[in-house]
Design a protein around this motif. Sequence first.
Motif, PDB file in Angstrom:
ATOM      1  N   ILE A 219      72.703  14.558  10.064  1.00 55.46           N
ATOM      2  CA  ILE A 219      72.334  15.214   8.810  1.00 55.46           C
ATOM      3  C   ILE A 219      71.041  16.007   8.990  1.00 55.46           C
ATOM      4  CG2 ILE A 219      71.812  14.850   6.372  1.00 55.46           C
ATOM      5  CD1 ILE A 219      73.393  12.239   6.537  1.00 55.46           C
ATOM      6  N   VAL A 228      75.722  18.482   6.951  1.00 57.04           N
ATOM      7  CA  VAL A 228      76.250  17.262   7.566  1.00 57.04           C
ATOM      8  C   VAL A 228      77.243  17.655   8.660  1.00 57.04           C
ATOM      9  CG1 VAL A 228      77.387  15.048   7.176  1.00 57.04           C
ATOM     10  CG2 VAL A 228      76.036  16.096   5.342  1.00 57.04           C
ATOM     11  N   THR A 237      79.825  19.455   5.467  1.00 58.39           N
ATOM     12  CA  THR A 237      78.931  19.371   4.315  1.00 58.39           C
ATOM     13  C   THR A 237      79.686  19.464   2.996  1.00 58.39           C
ATOM     14  OG1 THR A 237      77.220  20.440   5.646  1.00 58.39           O
ATOM     15  CG2 THR A 237      76.856  20.334   3.267  1.00 58.39           C
TER      16      THR A 237
END
Length: 507
Positions: A219, A228, A237
């Motif tokens: 992350i 992410v 993400t």
Amino acid sequence: MLIAEIARTSREVAGTSGRKAKITALAECLRAAAPGEAATVVAYLSGELPQRQIGVGYAALRDVPPPAAEPSLTVPEVDAAFTEIGAVSGAGSVARRRDLVAALLGRATRDEQGFLIRLLAGELRQGALDGVMAEAIAAAAGVPSAQVRRAVMLRGSLGPVATAALADGTAGLQAFTLEVGRPVKPMLAASAPSVEEAFAKLKAEAAVEWKLDGVRAQIHVRDGDVRVFTRTLDDITARLPEVVAAVRELPVRDAVFDGEVIALRPDGAPYPFQVTAARTATRTAKDTEPVPLTAFLFDVVHLDGDDLLDAPGADRSAALVRAVPEPLRIPRIVTADPSAAKDFFDDAVARGHEGVLIKSLDTPYTAGRRGAGWIKVKPRHTLDLVVLAVEWGHGRRQGLLSNLHLGARDPETGGFVMLGKTFKGLTDELLAWQTEKLRELAVREDGWTVHVRPELVVEIAFDGVQQSPRYPGGIALRFARVLRYRPDKTAAEADTVQSVLSLASGR
């Protein structure tokens, strides 16, 4: 460079078990590549396509046209053809892709056809994994291998590193630095069969953390923007809004965290891995209520302007504690007592988790390598299963029956339910033995696969069970590998599919 040169190198690499010989052959091929070809050559010799997936399955590889008499295909031509095939979509796309594949293979010699088919089928198992390829790049460029490994860690890909190393040497490699927003290769763990043996390897006080059966998540945070990435460096993400929201609340300006995301039941026990994987693999349909994922962070390699890759584990842990509240951190203890670690392990397993990771407090973050600094310990599951079929091997296993189709006994029907395949754990002696034995049991062959009488029992170790629409029973074994054959058992004594289903339920 001609594809024939890559096919020859692939055959040479597959034909030797010596690491040094593999590296030498790969390095010679890389030196011969033009500057703009290096990244593609590395990908092909690693058994990968730069385009990742281009929509070509086994069906498109069955009817191979007659081979060309002389090699003429170049690396740029094949790369362009793969790009064109991958771009095909819409009505008639399957037929169009098949035609393009046939046209490409029609320009290839027999040797080149074999290489390209194995490359497209994902069957180019020749022992040229990332570690060997990194060493080959270093040898070809005349630079220290440690510099190549670090550049690969920071860039996340072998191809660009090979291009830079071959073109500019050490100076080119030093241009790769940690960038918030660009994922780095994750640090990996070695294995030990027990907590006691893991502590014996580390010989010091260590951190002991839960090992979750979730999805690795790297992350990145920069001025409120959260990204992410998976362990394969894919950006997920958009699929994890709850994880993004939780991390956005952290009191950090810019950071790179390492962690795990997992789907938990209301009582805190984990759902089967498949539930987590489904959330991270695709966007959830609008009419489906998503199962929320919980993030657990266990490392930090950059924090508010400071790179921590080279800091010892204890320092990175202290930085993580300063930046992340306890509910978002992976549960852990620090101890020098193996018995205390074993109690922690037992508690983690009782809660439904995979086991523990035992981590040195001194080790830097050596991304992309299975070093001695992190050691995973998991309870080992085993089953006695029946061999239903077996596939012919490639590379070093050419001419040997290798990939086993595994089945569990179904008492209700008197038959067997396939649970997956494995070629892992087979020694040269076992390969030779099973080739002779399974040929005796053969009932039919369809080119790739030899179907056998379901009589031979094999003991299989595996890490867990997951749902799988690929197999008739709807389940499959995770990370299955051969332990030994059981000639002392008949197929009637094999484990049942019901026992496997009870493991899958986890309840």
